[in-house]
Design a protein around this motif. Sequence first.
Motif, short mmCIF file in Angstrom:
data_model
loop_
_atom_site.label_atom_id
_atom_site.label_comp_id
_atom_site.label_asym_id
_atom_site.label_seq_id
_atom_site.Cartn_x
_atom_site.Cartn_y
_atom_site.Cartn_z
N PRO A 1 0.85 -1.19 0.00
CA PRO A 1 0.00 0.00 0.00
C PRO A 1 0.89 1.24 0.00
N ALA A 2 0.45 2.28 -0.70
CA ALA A 2 1.24 3.51 -0.80
C ALA A 2 0.30 4.67 -1.13
N VAL A 3 0.84 5.85 -1.09
CA VAL A 3 0.13 7.03 -1.58
C VAL A 3 0.98 7.57 -2.73
N ARG A 4 0.39 7.72 -3.90
CA ARG A 4 1.12 8.16 -5.09
C ARG A 4 0.38 9.31 -5.76
N GLY A 5 1.13 10.10 -6.51
CA GLY A 5 0.59 11.24 -7.21
C GLY A 5 0.90 12.50 -6.43
N PRO A 6 0.51 13.63 -6.90
CA PRO A 6 -0.20 13.83 -8.15
C PRO A 6 0.74 13.74 -9.35
N TYR A 7 0.16 13.40 -10.49
CA TYR A 7 0.91 13.34 -11.75
C TYR A 7 0.20 14.23 -12.76
N THR A 8 0.94 15.10 -13.39
CA THR A 8 0.45 15.82 -14.55
C THR A 8 1.15 15.18 -15.74
N TYR A 9 0.37 14.80 -16.73
CA TYR A 9 0.98 14.10 -17.86
C TYR A 9 0.35 14.53 -19.17
N VAL A 10 1.15 14.47 -20.20
CA VAL A 10 0.72 14.75 -21.57
C VAL A 10 0.62 13.40 -22.26
N TYR A 11 -0.44 13.20 -23.04
CA TYR A 11 -0.69 11.86 -23.56
C TYR A 11 -1.36 11.88 -24.93
N LEU A 12 -1.32 10.72 -25.55
CA LEU A 12 -2.15 10.37 -26.69
C LEU A 12 -3.06 9.26 -26.22
N GLU A 13 -4.30 9.26 -26.68
CA GLU A 13 -5.25 8.22 -26.28
C GLU A 13 -5.47 7.26 -27.43
N GLN A 14 -5.70 6.00 -27.06
CA GLN A 14 -5.94 4.95 -28.06
C GLN A 14 -7.12 4.10 -27.63
N THR A 15 -7.89 3.70 -28.61
CA THR A 15 -8.92 2.68 -28.41
C THR A 15 -8.50 1.50 -29.26
N GLY A 16 -8.37 0.33 -28.63
CA GLY A 16 -7.97 -0.85 -29.38
C GLY A 16 -7.01 -1.72 -28.59
N ASP A 17 -6.25 -2.48 -29.31
CA ASP A 17 -5.36 -3.50 -28.76
C ASP A 17 -4.24 -2.89 -27.93
N TYR A 18 -4.12 -3.35 -26.68
CA TYR A 18 -3.06 -2.85 -25.79
C TYR A 18 -1.66 -3.20 -26.30
N SER A 19 -1.54 -4.19 -27.15
CA SER A 19 -0.21 -4.54 -27.66
C SER A 19 0.36 -3.45 -28.56
N LYS A 20 -0.45 -2.50 -28.98
CA LYS A 20 0.00 -1.39 -29.83
C LYS A 20 0.48 -0.19 -29.01
N LEU A 21 0.40 -0.26 -27.68
CA LEU A 21 0.77 0.88 -26.84
C LEU A 21 2.23 1.31 -26.97
N PRO A 22 3.19 0.40 -27.14
CA PRO A 22 4.58 0.88 -27.33
C PRO A 22 4.72 1.78 -28.56
N ILE B 1 -13.77 -6.01 -24.71
CA ILE B 1 -13.21 -6.64 -25.91
C ILE B 1 -12.07 -5.78 -26.47
N VAL B 2 -11.18 -6.43 -27.18
CA VAL B 2 -9.94 -5.79 -27.64
C VAL B 2 -10.20 -4.49 -28.38
N THR B 3 -11.17 -4.45 -29.25
CA THR B 3 -11.40 -3.26 -30.08
C THR B 3 -11.94 -2.07 -29.30
N GLN B 4 -12.39 -2.29 -28.06
CA GLN B 4 -12.97 -1.21 -27.27
C GLN B 4 -12.12 -0.81 -26.06
N ARG B 5 -10.95 -1.39 -25.91
CA ARG B 5 -10.08 -1.05 -24.78
C ARG B 5 -9.49 0.34 -24.97
N ARG B 6 -9.49 1.12 -23.89
CA ARG B 6 -8.98 2.49 -23.95
C ARG B 6 -7.76 2.64 -23.05
N ALA B 7 -6.81 3.42 -23.54
CA ALA B 7 -5.60 3.69 -22.77
C ALA B 7 -5.03 5.04 -23.16
N ARG B 8 -4.26 5.61 -22.25
CA ARG B 8 -3.53 6.85 -22.49
C ARG B 8 -2.05 6.56 -22.30
#
Length: 177
Positions: A35-56, A88-95
């Motif tokens: 257990p820990a306390v983390r943050g705050p984080y300010t981050y700049v990102y691109l968002e993706q919907t789809g396969d997590y294997s494409k995140l790199p 499902i893979v096609t609807q997964r969202r990530a930043r």
Amino acid sequence: MNLLKSALPFLLAFVLPLLLLYAWWGGFAAVEITPAVRGPYTYVYLEQTGDYSKLPDLEVKAEQALRAQGIALGTPITVLLSNPDTVIVTQRRARVGYEVAPETRVAPPLAIATIPSRPVLEVRVQAGRALAPGRAYAALDEYLQAQGRGIAMPTVEHYQPAPTRYHMGVFTVEMER
């Protein structure tokens, strides 16, 4: 005994090197959950919907976009918004992006967000970047299942690269408690 003699060259030539490589990549490294306390984080990102294997690939695009806008790169950060066990893979969202100073301004296609300070379960493993997420999430799932719970999204991931190419970096997953 004959079987052992005939299998020994195979074991020494193929199995042993694979085991050593797996160990070097952190395949047998301990996974710590605390257990820990983390943050705050300010981050700049691109968002993706789809396969997590494409995140790199998305991380590379985020880095290029940040450099094009003259923004200093901080620690890489990934925020998984969808649970792969239930979405499902096609609807997964990530930043995917990088931590930045809170006063940073960005232009499209980049976006900026802040994750507040919060109590989390922190999962840490020293392993290769391709191997670490599987090890961390498997340990987190086992830990939570023992308590009758499951992984709750979103999760925040950080990978601190190793200081040299002869060592493995540290992968961290944070799940809000």
